[in-house]
Design an enzyme around this catalytic site. Structure first.
Site, PDB file in Angstrom:
ATOM      1  N   LYS A 142       2.111  -3.525   6.602  1.00  9.16           N
ATOM      2  CA  LYS A 142       2.527  -3.562   5.189  1.00  9.16           C
ATOM      3  C   LYS A 142       4.036  -3.331   5.071  1.00  9.16           C
ATOM      4  O   LYS A 142       4.707  -4.009   4.288  1.00  9.16           O
ATOM      5  CB  LYS A 142       1.745  -2.518   4.377  1.00  9.16           C
ATOM      6  N   SER A 190       0.846  -1.196   0.000  1.00  7.31           N
ATOM      7  CA  SER A 190       0.000   0.000   0.000  1.00  7.31           C
ATOM      8  C   SER A 190       0.875   1.237   0.000  1.00  7.31           C
ATOM      9  O   SER A 190       1.985   1.224   0.560  1.00  7.31           O
ATOM     10  CB  SER A 190      -0.850  -0.057   1.276  1.00  7.31           C
ATOM     11  N   ARG A 208      -5.520  12.688  -3.784  1.00  8.50           N
ATOM     12  CA  ARG A 208      -5.218  11.256  -3.797  1.00  8.50           C
ATOM     13  C   ARG A 208      -5.148  10.759  -5.238  1.00  8.50           C
ATOM     14  O   ARG A 208      -5.656  11.404  -6.160  1.00  8.50           O
ATOM     15  CB  ARG A 208      -6.325  10.452  -3.086  1.00  8.50           C
ATOM     16  N   TYR A 256      -1.887  -0.699  10.720  1.00 11.04           N
ATOM     17  CA  TYR A 256      -2.149  -1.298   9.407  1.00 11.04           C
ATOM     18  C   TYR A 256      -0.979  -1.041   8.465  1.00 11.04           C
ATOM     19  O   TYR A 256      -0.431  -1.958   7.850  1.00 11.04           O
ATOM     20  CB  TYR A 256      -3.448  -0.730   8.806  1.00 11.04           C
TER      21      TYR A 256
HETATM   22  N1  UDP Z   1     -12.712  11.769   2.512  1.00 10.02           N
HETATM   23  C1  UDP Z   1     -13.678  12.743   2.689  1.00 10.02           C
HETATM   24  N2  UDP Z   1     -14.930  12.348   3.086  1.00 10.02           N
HETATM   25  C2  UDP Z   1     -15.261  11.038   3.303  1.00 10.02           C
HETATM   26  C3  UDP Z   1     -14.271  10.044   3.100  1.00 10.02           C
HETATM   27  C4  UDP Z   1     -12.998  10.452   2.710  1.00 10.02           C
HETATM   28  O1  UDP Z   1     -13.427  13.927   2.501  1.00 10.02           O
HETATM   29  O2  UDP Z   1     -16.409  10.753   3.685  1.00 10.02           O
HETATM   30  C5  UDP Z   1     -11.362  12.172   2.086  1.00 10.02           C
HETATM   31  C6  UDP Z   1     -10.273  11.766   3.058  1.00 10.02           C
HETATM   32  O3  UDP Z   1     -10.127  12.737   4.058  1.00 10.02           O
HETATM   33  C7  UDP Z   1      -9.078  11.653   2.137  1.00 10.02           C
HETATM   34  C8  UDP Z   1      -9.670  11.204   0.803  1.00 10.02           C
HETATM   35  O4  UDP Z   1     -11.060  11.489   0.881  1.00 10.02           O
HETATM   36  O5  UDP Z   1      -8.499  12.925   1.957  1.00 10.02           O
HETATM   37  C9  UDP Z   1      -9.490   9.715   0.555  1.00 10.02           C
HETATM   38  O6  UDP Z   1      -9.901   9.021   1.710  1.00 10.02           O
HETATM   39  P1  UDP Z   1     -10.136   7.464   1.727  1.00 10.02           P
HETATM   40  O7  UDP Z   1     -10.622   7.090   3.097  1.00 10.02           O
HETATM   41  O8  UDP Z   1     -10.993   7.076   0.575  1.00 10.02           O
HETATM   42  O9  UDP Z   1      -8.697   6.837   1.439  1.00 10.02           O
HETATM   43  P2  UDP Z   1      -7.270   7.045   2.178  1.00 10.02           P
HETATM   44  O10 UDP Z   1      -6.475   7.946   1.280  1.00 10.02           O
HETATM   45  O11 UDP Z   1      -7.517   7.614   3.539  1.00 10.02           O
HETATM   46  O12 UDP Z   1      -6.708   5.664   2.225  1.00 10.02           O
END
Ligand code: UDP
Length: 347
Positions: A155, A126, A233, A151
Site C-alpha cells: 500500500k 489503508s 481501532r 501487505y
Molecule cells: N481482535 C481480537 N480478537 C479477534 C480478532 C481481532 O481481539 O478474534 C482484535 C485485534 O487484536 C485488534 C482488533 O481486534 O486489536 C482489530 O483487529 P482486526 O483483525 O479486525 O483488524 P486490524 O486492526 O488488525 O486490521
C-alpha cells in the site's frame, strides 16, 4: 458516466458498486473472483439496484486482457482500484505473492489509463501505511512509519507509484483513500462480507461466535496502555466507506481538484476498544458472547484512529453510521451467511 471498479465483487467493492449506482453512475467491474463468490455477488447487486453489472473475470496482472476492457469501454471516465490481496498474515508468509499481484495490477491499470486517456483514479489504501504511530488521531500529514507487513508495504509502494505517475502525467488526477477498520454490511442484508477464506477480523469473528460457528473467541491482549487494556481501532461502516468513493469520484469529475495525488483518511474519527465492540454487540443482540481474555497478537498496534476532518471538508463526506449500526448490520448479515451454504468460506 462510466466508472470501472476493479475488485468490484469483493467486500468494499460490492458495496461501492451499489452506492455508485444509487448515485447515477454506470458501473463495470473487473474481478477474477479470487476471494469472493463473485457470480452470487453480482446477482445480489442486481437484487438491490435492479442493474446487471458487467464484470470482466480476468486477472489484472495480465496487461493484454486489461487492455481489452479499456478498448471495449472507451467511455470510462474514472477507475476505482480495489483489487488486491489483503491479508496481513498471509503477506508475511508469502510476500512475493503480494508484491507480484498488488504492484503489477496497479501498474497495469496505470498503463491503461495512459494508453486510453482515462484521467481519474481512486486507490484503496489503508491506515496500515502509518505503521505504529504514537500521535493520535492520525492525520494525513502524519509521517508514514515502517510498514509492519508486506501487505502494508504494497500500500505504501502503491501510493508512491501513483504519485510518480501523476507527476509524469500532468492530466492525471488521483485520490488515495486510507481506510481504517471497515465493518458492517448493506442495510438490506443482501450483501456483506463473504470471503472465500475464514475471516479473522474482529467484527465478523464476534458475529460468528454469537451464531455458533465458533465455540468462543479471544480478546487479543488486555494489557495495552488503553482505557480498558484492549486495542483501540476506528471501525467505519462499509456503506460510509463506499460513499467516500462516490464523493471522491464526484470530486475528481467536478474538476475541483487539479492534478496530482491527494490523500484522505476514511475513518469515523473515534476509537473503540475490543471490549467496547463486544459490549456493543451484546447490547444490540442480547446475546452473551463467549469470549476469553488472551495474550497480545503479534504485530498489533495498541491504538489507531483517524482524524477525518480533511475528507469531510474537501469531499463533503459525512460518515453516518456508528458502532451500533455496524453491529446491527453485521448481525443481520451473519444470519444470511449462516443459512446460505453457497456463501460460506471454502477454507
Ligand atoms: N481482535 C481480537 N480478537 C479477534 C480478532 C481481532 O481481539 O478474534 C482484535 C485485534 O487484536 C485488534 C482488533 O481486534 O486489536 C482489530 O483487529 P482486526 O483483525 O479486525 O483488524 P486490524 O486492526 O488488525 O486490521
Amino acid at each position: 458516466m462510466k466508472i470501472l471498479v476493479t475488485g468490484g465483487t469483493g467486500y468494499i467493492g460490492s458495496h461501492t458498486v451499489v452506492d455508485l449506482i444509487d448515485h447515477g453512475f454506470d458501473v463495470i467491474t473487473i474481478d477474477n473472483f479470487s476471494n469472493c463468490h463473485g457470480a452470487q455477488v453480482l446477482d445480489r447487486i442486481k437484487k438491490i439496484t435492479n442493474i446487471s453489472v458487467k464484470n470482466y473475470q480476468i486477472d489484472l496482472t495480465d496487461l493484454d486482457k486489461v487492455r481489452v476492457v479499456f478498448a471495449e469501454n472507451p467511455d470510462i471516465v474514472g477507475i476505482i482500484h480495489f483489487a488486491a490481496h489483503i491479508y496481513v498474515n498471509d503477506s508475511v508468509q508469502f510476500p512475493n505473492k503480494y508484491y507480484r499481484n498488488n504492484l503489477n495490477s496497479l501498474v497495469n491499470v496505470l498503463d491503461c489509463m495512459n494508453e486510453y486517456g482515462v484521467n481519474n483514479l481512486i486507490f484503496s489504501s489503508s491506515c496500515s501505511v502509518y505503521g505504529n504511530c504514537d500521535a493520535l488521531p492520525v492525520l494525513e500529514s502524519t509521517p508514514l512509519g515502517k510498514a509492519e507487513s508486506p501487505y502494508a508495504r504494497t500500500k505504501q509502494m502503491g501510493e508512491e507509484i501513483i504519485e510518480d505517475y501523476t507527476i509524469s502525467q500532468k492530466s492525471a488526477n488521483a485520490i488515495l483513500l486510507r481506510y481504517f477498520n471497515p465493518a458492517g454490511a448493506h442495510e438490506s442484508g443482501i450483501i456483506g462480507e463473504a470471503p472465500l477464506v475464514k475471516n479473522t477480523h474482529l467484527v465478523p469473528v464476534i458475529a460468528e461466535t454469537a451464531i455458533g460457528e465458533r465455540d468462543h473467541m479471544m480478546v487479543h491482549g488486555t494489557d495495552y496502555p488503553t482505557r480498558d487494556g484492549s486495542c483501540v481501532r476506528d471501525y467505519i461502516h462499509v456503506m460510509d466507506i463506499a460513499n467516500a468513493h462516490t464523493k471522491a469520484i464526484q470530486y475528481l469529475l467536478s474538476d475541483r481538484k487539479q492534478g496530482g495525488a491527494e490523500v484522505f483518511n476514511i475513518g469515523i474519527g473515534e476509537g473503540v476498544t475490543v471490549l467496547e465492540a463486544i459490549k456493543a454487540f451484546e447490547k444490540h443482540t442480547n446475546i452473551n458472547l463467549n469470549y476469553k481474555l488472551g495474550p497480545q497478537r503479534e504485530g498489533d498496534a495498541a491504538a489507531i484512529y483517524a482524524d477525518n476532518t480533511k475528507a469531510k471538508n474537501a469531499l463533503g463526506w459525512v460518515p453516518k453510521r456508528g458502532i451500533d449500526k455496524i453491529m446491527a448490520t453485521t448481525w443481520a448479515w451473519e444470519q444470511v451467511l449462516h443459512e446460505t451454504d453457497s456463501l460460506k468460506p471454502l477454507s
